[in-house]
Design a protein around this motif. Structure first.
Motif, PDB file in Angstrom:
ATOM      1  N   CYS A 172     123.766  39.981 -18.544  1.00  0.00           N
ATOM      2  CA  CYS A 172     123.127  38.673 -18.720  1.00  0.00           C
ATOM      3  C   CYS A 172     122.775  38.399 -20.180  1.00  0.00           C
ATOM      4  O   CYS A 172     122.540  37.234 -20.553  1.00  0.00           O
ATOM      5  N   GLN A 173     122.723  39.440 -20.980  1.00  0.00           N
ATOM      6  CA  GLN A 173     122.387  39.296 -22.396  1.00  0.00           C
ATOM      7  C   GLN A 173     123.547  39.704 -23.295  1.00  0.00           C
ATOM      8  O   GLN A 173     123.358  40.001 -24.470  1.00  0.00           O
ATOM      9  N   HIS A 208     115.454  33.622 -15.778  1.00  0.00           N
ATOM     10  CA  HIS A 208     114.838  32.926 -16.903  1.00  0.00           C
ATOM     11  C   HIS A 208     115.608  33.169 -18.200  1.00  0.00           C
ATOM     12  O   HIS A 208     115.685  32.290 -19.063  1.00  0.00           O
ATOM     13  N   VAL A 209     116.204  34.356 -18.337  1.00  0.00           N
ATOM     14  CA  VAL A 209     117.045  34.629 -19.509  1.00  0.00           C
ATOM     15  C   VAL A 209     118.239  33.672 -19.531  1.00  0.00           C
ATOM     16  O   VAL A 209     118.565  33.066 -20.562  1.00  0.00           O
ATOM     17  N   LEU A 210     118.892  33.511 -18.381  1.00  0.00           N
ATOM     18  CA  LEU A 210     120.091  32.680 -18.301  1.00  0.00           C
ATOM     19  C   LEU A 210     119.770  31.189 -18.437  1.00  0.00           C
ATOM     20  O   LEU A 210     120.530  30.436 -19.054  1.00  0.00           O
ATOM     21  N   THR A 211     118.659  30.759 -17.868  1.00  0.00           N
ATOM     22  CA  THR A 211     118.319  29.336 -17.940  1.00  0.00           C
ATOM     23  C   THR A 211     117.856  28.916 -19.324  1.00  0.00           C
ATOM     24  O   THR A 211     117.796  27.720 -19.619  1.00  0.00           O
ATOM     25  N   ASN A 212     117.537  29.887 -20.167  1.00  0.00           N
ATOM     26  CA  ASN A 212     117.142  29.585 -21.552  1.00  0.00           C
ATOM     27  C   ASN A 212     118.249  29.903 -22.553  1.00  0.00           C
ATOM     28  O   ASN A 212     118.005  29.938 -23.758  1.00  0.00           O
ATOM     29  N   VAL A 218     126.515  28.257 -20.027  1.00  0.00           N
ATOM     30  CA  VAL A 218     125.770  29.273 -19.265  1.00  0.00           C
ATOM     31  C   VAL A 218     124.673  28.605 -18.451  1.00  0.00           C
ATOM     32  O   VAL A 218     124.493  28.902 -17.263  1.00  0.00           O
ATOM     33  N   ARG A 219     123.961  27.685 -19.051  1.00  0.00           N
ATOM     34  CA  ARG A 219     122.855  27.022 -18.352  1.00  0.00           C
ATOM     35  C   ARG A 219     123.344  26.245 -17.136  1.00  0.00           C
ATOM     36  O   ARG A 219     122.709  26.240 -16.086  1.00  0.00           O
ATOM     37  N   LEU A 220     124.489  25.571 -17.260  1.00  0.00           N
ATOM     38  CA  LEU A 220     124.950  24.759 -16.131  1.00  0.00           C
ATOM     39  C   LEU A 220     125.342  25.634 -14.943  1.00  0.00           C
ATOM     40  O   LEU A 220     125.190  25.223 -13.785  1.00  0.00           O
ATOM     41  N   LEU A 221     125.838  26.860 -15.210  1.00  0.00           N
ATOM     42  CA  LEU A 221     126.137  27.761 -14.101  1.00  0.00           C
ATOM     43  C   LEU A 221     124.862  28.365 -13.525  1.00  0.00           C
ATOM     44  O   LEU A 221     124.807  28.711 -12.343  1.00  0.00           O
ATOM     45  N   ALA A 222     123.824  28.476 -14.355  1.00  0.00           N
ATOM     46  CA  ALA A 222     122.536  28.953 -13.861  1.00  0.00           C
ATOM     47  C   ALA A 222     121.918  27.959 -12.885  1.00  0.00           C
ATOM     48  O   ALA A 222     121.107  28.336 -12.035  1.00  0.00           O
ATOM     49  N   VAL A 223     122.312  26.682 -12.991  1.00  0.00           N
ATOM     50  CA  VAL A 223     121.813  25.676 -12.054  1.00  0.00           C
ATOM     51  C   VAL A 223     122.174  26.053 -10.618  1.00  0.00           C
ATOM     52  O   VAL A 223     121.373  25.898  -9.697  1.00  0.00           O
ATOM     53  N   PRO A 235     108.216  29.859  -0.388  1.00  0.00           N
ATOM     54  CA  PRO A 235     108.058  28.502  -0.933  1.00  0.00           C
ATOM     55  C   PRO A 235     107.170  28.437  -2.175  1.00  0.00           C
ATOM     56  O   PRO A 235     107.499  27.746  -3.146  1.00  0.00           O
ATOM     57  N   GLN A 236     106.038  29.185  -2.168  1.00  0.00           N
ATOM     58  CA  GLN A 236     105.147  29.125  -3.325  1.00  0.00           C
ATOM     59  C   GLN A 236     105.784  29.745  -4.567  1.00  0.00           C
ATOM     60  O   GLN A 236     105.588  29.255  -5.692  1.00  0.00           O
ATOM     61  N   ASP A 237     106.575  30.808  -4.373  1.00  0.00           N
ATOM     62  CA  ASP A 237     107.278  31.419  -5.505  1.00  0.00           C
ATOM     63  C   ASP A 237     108.377  30.503  -6.024  1.00  0.00           C
ATOM     64  O   ASP A 237     108.642  30.440  -7.228  1.00  0.00           O
ATOM     65  N   CYS A 238     109.013  29.796  -5.093  1.00  0.00           N
ATOM     66  CA  CYS A 238     110.067  28.856  -5.480  1.00  0.00           C
ATOM     67  C   CYS A 238     109.488  27.722  -6.324  1.00  0.00           C
ATOM     68  O   CYS A 238     110.060  27.349  -7.361  1.00  0.00           O
ATOM     69  N   VAL A 239     108.357  27.176  -5.882  1.00  0.00           N
ATOM     70  CA  VAL A 239     107.723  26.089  -6.624  1.00  0.00           C
ATOM     71  C   VAL A 239     107.269  26.570  -7.997  1.00  0.00           C
ATOM     72  O   VAL A 239     107.399  25.853  -8.999  1.00  0.00           O
ATOM     73  N   ALA A 240     106.764  27.799  -8.071  1.00  0.00           N
ATOM     74  CA  ALA A 240     106.249  28.324  -9.336  1.00  0.00           C
ATOM     75  C   ALA A 240     107.359  28.673 -10.322  1.00  0.00           C
ATOM     76  O   ALA A 240     107.197  28.482 -11.536  1.00  0.00           O
ATOM     77  N   ASN A 241     108.501  29.152  -9.816  1.00  0.00           N
ATOM     78  CA  ASN A 241     109.523  29.680 -10.713  1.00  0.00           C
ATOM     79  C   ASN A 241     110.785  28.827 -10.822  1.00  0.00           C
ATOM     80  O   ASN A 241     111.425  28.805 -11.869  1.00  0.00           O
ATOM     81  N   ILE A 242     111.156  28.145  -9.742  1.00  0.00           N
ATOM     82  CA  ILE A 242     112.412  27.394  -9.736  1.00  0.00           C
ATOM     83  C   ILE A 242     112.194  25.927 -10.087  1.00  0.00           C
ATOM     84  O   ILE A 242     112.957  25.339 -10.853  1.00  0.00           O
ATOM     85  N   LEU A 243     111.143  25.336  -9.527  1.00  0.00           N
ATOM     86  CA  LEU A 243     110.910  23.909  -9.726  1.00  0.00           C
ATOM     87  C   LEU A 243     110.813  23.509 -11.200  1.00  0.00           C
ATOM     88  O   LEU A 243     111.442  22.528 -11.623  1.00  0.00           O
ATOM     89  N   PRO A 244     110.062  24.231 -12.037  1.00  0.00           N
ATOM     90  CA  PRO A 244     110.001  23.846 -13.459  1.00  0.00           C
ATOM     91  C   PRO A 244     111.366  23.877 -14.144  1.00  0.00           C
ATOM     92  O   PRO A 244     111.647  23.056 -15.018  1.00  0.00           O
ATOM     93  N   VAL A 245     112.192  24.830 -13.716  1.00  0.00           N
ATOM     94  CA  VAL A 245     113.539  24.925 -14.301  1.00  0.00           C
ATOM     95  C   VAL A 245     114.379  23.721 -13.898  1.00  0.00           C
ATOM     96  O   VAL A 245     115.113  23.147 -14.715  1.00  0.00           O
TER      97      VAL A 245
END
Length: 454
Positions: A172-173, A208-212, A218-223, A235-245
């Motif tokens: 990934c890096q 988070h490495v890939l989305t940044n 790379v970012r579009l495939l991370a989508v 659901p709460q983890d998804c909202v906290a980690n995926i939604l902002p992305v």
């Protein structure tokens, strides 16, 4: 040269054909591998045929592609799954070639073989193969390795699982964007096999490495990983980690990333749930519907019905319908065509009154569009509207557009409308057909431009 029926005949013929200058002859010989395998028998196929193929991976891409495909189906010809590891070396070599389609097919075949292998063979043969590819000098090997991790991971011992996650982290890096792209593309498949405790730590860290990443490719495939990871997380983890992305990607500086978000947004809404969708993703979707780039609007317009289906009618009317009205007169005909192909599906969501008052004017605008494909897309989905607003109102609105299409100067448009006549007849009824469509059908029988069917 040995004669037909003698033990050496098949392998000798294969050697001669693979050395021939005629690519079609070499390709045909590869396509005959199952026949050759049967003729040689399981033991000789393992000891002679497969090693020979492994030494002949320097050929035209078309031949190598056929070889990669045939090897994926070759387990029955080498004695079954207990000998499946014999097929790994030639496919490993094909995973390192320059041509992408050959590598992709080799990875597919390795996954197919790995899924059939026993656990001890995966640990002793498949995982070492992944390690060699992941540490390969050429980026092609490292690219191919990313698509293989999900196969042996579930049955690996804890120490090897830790090692596999570490290796994927390194990929990934990687210095090469092509490797990071492959890691982003395959993250969802790998994540689906990883234990929940590591999902929240290791995998989200990789995400988070890939989305940044500084490369938009790379970012579009991370989508794509957003939706896959969202389904794995609470659901709460998804909202906290995926939604902002997701929200960040919907405003990404690269239109290609925004395009991918528009394509994936419906799946992302399912992952985060109804409330975050209404609060955060509806505004993001509205921005995509009004994006400066036509390609983004095309993708967003094509998802408008699916998006409305997860909203209540009030939110759909308040937030989405104004954008739909704007798109119906968009400067890009492709945007209007994409909207016309799905807009009919909004009628069950909005109901009869809202459809007649708010959607029907938009239908009529699209039915009068200067581009025939837009009008045809509306007509092809009439059954969805008829069920909601009724036959009388529909037929009155539709007839002018049908007549205009029936007399269109392009014969392909008239031909396409003819193909929709059975649908129109079933939806509009016998009386409408007798009064209006029957005359058009007789007119088409005299059309001189439509090609004759041989």
């Amino acid at each position: 040269m040995a004669k037909i029926g003698e033990p050496l005949y098949p392998i000798a013929v294969l050697i001669d054909e693979l050395k021939n200058d005629d690519i079609n002859l070499r390709l045909n010989s590869i396509r005959k591998l199952p026949i050759i395998g049967k003729a040689l028998g399981e033991e000789r196929s393992r000891k002679e045929l497969i090693p020979f193929l492994g030494d002949n991976s320097d050929d035209e891409d078309e031949v190598l592609l056929a070889m990669a495909e045939e090897l994926g189906r070759f387990i029955p010809f080498i004695g079954g799954v207990e000998h499946a590891h014999v097929l790994l070396p030639p496919l490993e070599a094909l995973c390192t070639v320059e041509e992408t389609c050959v590598r992709d097919k080799a990875v597919d075949s390795l996954c197919q073989i790995g899924a059939a292998m026993k656990e001890d063979a995966l640990v002793n043969s498949f995982i070492p193969l992944i390690k060699r590819l992941a540490s390969g000098q050429w980026f092609t090997a490292r690219v191919s390795s990313c698509g293989l991790f999900h196969i042996p991971y579930p049955c690996a011992p804890e120490q090897l699982k830790d090692e596999l996650r570490f290796i994927y982290n390194q990929l990934c890096q990687d210095d090469m964007p092509m490797v990071r792209r492959s890691a982003a593309l395959n993250l969802g498949k790998f994540a689906a096999t990883i234990e929940p405790v590591h999902l929240k730590t290791d995998v989200l860290s990789l995400f988070h490495v890939l989305t940044n990443d500084d490369q938009d490719s790379v970012r579009l495939l991370a989508v794509e990983s957003c939706a896959a990871l969202g389904k794995l997380l609470e659901p709460q983890d998804c909202v906290a980690n995926i939604l902002p992305v997701i929200i960040s990607f919907s405003q990404d500086k690269s239109w290609r990333v925004r395009y991918m978000v528009a394509n994936q947004l419906y799946e992302l809404c399912e992952a985060v749930g109804p409330e975050p969708t209404k609060m955060d993703l509806v505004p993001a979707y509205v921005k995509l519907l009004r994006d400066n780039e036509a390609e983004v609007r095309i993708a967003a317009a094509g998802k408008v019905t699916k998006f409305c289906q997860i909203l209540d009618p009030k939110h759909a009317i308040e937030h989405i319908l104004p954008c739909v009205k704007e798109l119906s007169s968009d400067s890009s005909q492709h945007v209007r065509s994409a909207l016309a192909s799905v807009i009919m599906g909004m009628t069950p969501v909005l109901g009869k009154d809202a459809t007649i008052e708010l959607l029907l004017p938009i239908f009529l605008t699209l039915l009068k569009d200067e581009v025939p494909d837009v009008r045809l897309n509306i007509i092809s989905k009439l059954d969805q509207v008829n069920q909601v607003i009724g036959i009388d109102l529909l037929s009155q609105s539709l007839l002018p557009a049908i007549v205009q299409l029936a007399e269109d100067k392009h014969w392909r448009v008239r031909l396409a409308l003819i193909e929709y006549i059975p649908l129109l007849s079933s939806q509009l009824g016998v009386d409408f057909f007798d009064d209006k469509l029957g005359a058009l059908c007789m007119q088409w029988l005299e059309d001189k431009d439509i090609p004759k069917i041989p």
